[in-house]
Write a protein that holds these residues in place. Structure first.
Motif, PDB file in Angstrom:
ATOM      1  N   THR A  87      -0.205  -6.264 -12.893  1.00  0.00           N
ATOM      2  CA  THR A  87      -0.993  -7.010 -13.866  1.00  0.00           C
ATOM      3  C   THR A  87      -1.274  -8.393 -13.298  1.00  0.00           C
ATOM      4  O   THR A  87      -0.856  -8.707 -12.170  1.00  0.00           O
ATOM      5  CB  THR A  87      -0.249  -7.141 -15.200  1.00  0.00           C
ATOM      6  OG1 THR A  87       0.928  -7.956 -15.007  1.00  0.00           O
ATOM      7  CG2 THR A  87       0.181  -5.776 -15.741  1.00  0.00           C
ATOM      8  N   GLY A 126       4.533   6.012  -8.980  1.00  0.00           N
ATOM      9  CA  GLY A 126       3.142   6.182  -8.595  1.00  0.00           C
ATOM     10  C   GLY A 126       2.936   6.742  -7.200  1.00  0.00           C
ATOM     11  O   GLY A 126       1.840   6.676  -6.660  1.00  0.00           O
ATOM     12  N   ASP A 144      -2.650  -1.868 -13.085  1.00  0.00           N
ATOM     13  CA  ASP A 144      -2.241  -0.997 -14.196  1.00  0.00           C
ATOM     14  C   ASP A 144      -3.500  -0.635 -14.976  1.00  0.00           C
ATOM     15  O   ASP A 144      -3.832  -1.264 -15.981  1.00  0.00           O
ATOM     16  CB  ASP A 144      -1.234  -1.738 -15.076  1.00  0.00           C
ATOM     17  CG  ASP A 144      -0.590  -0.835 -16.107  1.00  0.00           C
ATOM     18  OD1 ASP A 144      -0.789   0.392 -16.017  1.00  0.00           O
ATOM     19  OD2 ASP A 144       0.098  -1.354 -17.009  1.00  0.00           O
ATOM     20  N   THR A 195       6.934  -0.112  -7.769  1.00  0.00           N
ATOM     21  CA  THR A 195       6.497  -1.075  -8.778  1.00  0.00           C
ATOM     22  C   THR A 195       7.207  -2.388  -8.481  1.00  0.00           C
ATOM     23  O   THR A 195       8.018  -2.480  -7.554  1.00  0.00           O
ATOM     24  CB  THR A 195       6.860  -0.596 -10.195  1.00  0.00           C
ATOM     25  OG1 THR A 195       8.302  -0.492 -10.300  1.00  0.00           O
ATOM     26  CG2 THR A 195       6.231   0.748 -10.505  1.00  0.00           C
ATOM     27  N   THR A 212       2.362  -0.732  -7.246  1.00  0.00           N
ATOM     28  CA  THR A 212       1.580  -0.087  -8.296  1.00  0.00           C
ATOM     29  C   THR A 212       1.816  -0.724  -9.656  1.00  0.00           C
ATOM     30  O   THR A 212       2.777  -1.457  -9.867  1.00  0.00           O
ATOM     31  CB  THR A 212       1.925   1.409  -8.383  1.00  0.00           C
ATOM     32  OG1 THR A 212       3.327   1.548  -8.682  1.00  0.00           O
ATOM     33  CG2 THR A 212       1.636   2.118  -7.067  1.00  0.00           C
ATOM     34  N   ARG A 213       0.893  -0.408 -10.581  1.00  0.00           N
ATOM     35  CA  ARG A 213       0.973  -0.846 -11.983  1.00  0.00           C
ATOM     36  C   ARG A 213       1.092  -2.366 -12.095  1.00  0.00           C
ATOM     37  O   ARG A 213       1.896  -2.896 -12.870  1.00  0.00           O
ATOM     38  CB  ARG A 213       2.139  -0.148 -12.691  1.00  0.00           C
ATOM     39  CG  ARG A 213       1.983   1.364 -12.716  1.00  0.00           C
ATOM     40  CD  ARG A 213       3.182   2.047 -13.310  1.00  0.00           C
ATOM     41  NE  ARG A 213       3.062   3.495 -13.146  1.00  0.00           N
ATOM     42  CZ  ARG A 213       4.059   4.358 -13.273  1.00  0.00           C
ATOM     43  NH1 ARG A 213       5.275   3.913 -13.560  1.00  0.00           N
ATOM     44  NH2 ARG A 213       3.866   5.640 -13.117  1.00  0.00           N
TER      45      ARG A 213
END
Length: 299
Positions: free
Chosen positions: A172, A15, A194, A140, A169-170
């Motif tokens: 949850t 990302g 995400d 990540t 990044t991404r």
């Protein structure tokens, strides 16, 4: 006074390019003079994420080769963002001299310059870390990504450039983003969810502030921009995030996920290929010089 940030990661596909594009667009929309520069001289894709055809004009490669003025290479991007793309032609890779990067940066008139660095370790990826004022890491929460990002952080330390922190990044609801910063020994700057809107915007060549101004990821990039600049008005004027997890949004995200991965750095096979291109042939004088540089740096 211009502030230069090298946005870096240890590998592709985490990302990094998406972060540069959207952070730059948020800053520009908020009234900051912002320039994003694709310093991945062999496999740059920042222009495509922002809907710009890199081959339609002069590029950073031309400026570093001494065949174009810096002013000729800067394109007008979305949201008032200025974009300095890298060439996507392999023939232009060998012509560009990364040591000319400081002169390019001196020629840019901006409040903030974001450098989209290349993955892996090469002279071309280390030089942006060396000339930046600070490094912003992107990773990540996966173990492999964190390990590679830690190596990038170590390189930044060896060339004397401070690491401002990490963007995870991404994420949850189950992601412990704080622990990523702790493992890297740096501050957690922001956690980017995400969000299906990210993939859809990248595939469309449009930044989130234009494509999905109320998306959760857009709000996160606004917070990151405020953290970098100290301009709290960037988040104060943002709309409340809307849900982007409905069936239609998820279907769109699945449809473009593969394309987003390619835009943002590709597969591990791509990374290995890129590293091969970056280091070049050991038979050439340039390759020997760059190899010697890395051995000195990491020795």
């Amino acid at each position: 006074m211009t502030r230069v940030y090298a946005v870096a990661s240890g590998k592709g596909g985490v990302g990094k390019t998406t972060t540069v594009a959207n952070l730059g667009a948020v800053l520009a929309e908020a009234g900051h003079e912002a320039v994003v520069v694709d310093v991945d001289l062999g496999m740059g894709n920042l222009a495509g994420v922002l809907g710009i055809d890199a081959g339609a004009g002069e590029t950073l490669n031309d400026a570093l080769a001494g065949t174009a003025e810096v002013s000729e290479t800067v394109r007008e991007g979305p949201a008032g963002l200025s974009v300095l793309p890298a060439s996507d032609a392999l023939d232009d890779f060998g012509k560009a001299d990364p040591t000319g990067l400081p002169a390019v940066l001196d020629a840019l008139d901006a409040d903030v310059v974001l450098l989209d660095t290349s993955a892996g370790l090469s002279h071309d990826s280390v030089e942006p870390l060396r000339v930046a004022d600070e490094v912003v890491l992107v990773s990540t929460a996966e173990r492999g990504a964190i390990g590679d990002t830690a190596k990038t952080s170590e390189v930044a330390d060896r060339v004397g450039t401070p690491v401002m922190g990490v963007v995870v990044t991404r994420t949850t609801a189950e992601t412990d983003a704080e622990s990523v910063g702790e493992r890297l020994g740096v501050e957690l700057l922001e956690s980017i969810p995400d969000d299906p809107a990210v993939a859809a915007a990248a595939a469309d060549g449009t930044p989130l502030v234009t494509a999905a101004p109320a998306a959760p990821a857009t709000a996160a990039y606004r917070r990151l921009a405020a953290a970098l600049t100290g301009d709290d008005s960037i988040t104060a004027t943002a709309d409340e995030p809307a849900s982007t997890t409905g069936p239609a949004a998820v279907a769109d995200a699945e449809a473009v996920a593969e394309g987003d991965e390619a835009l943002d750095g590709g597969t591990e096979a791509d990374d290995e290929s890129a590293e091969g291109i970056d280091t070049g042939s050991e038979e050439g004088d340039d390759a020997n010089e760059r190899t010697g540089f890395l051995r000195w740096l990491l020795g």
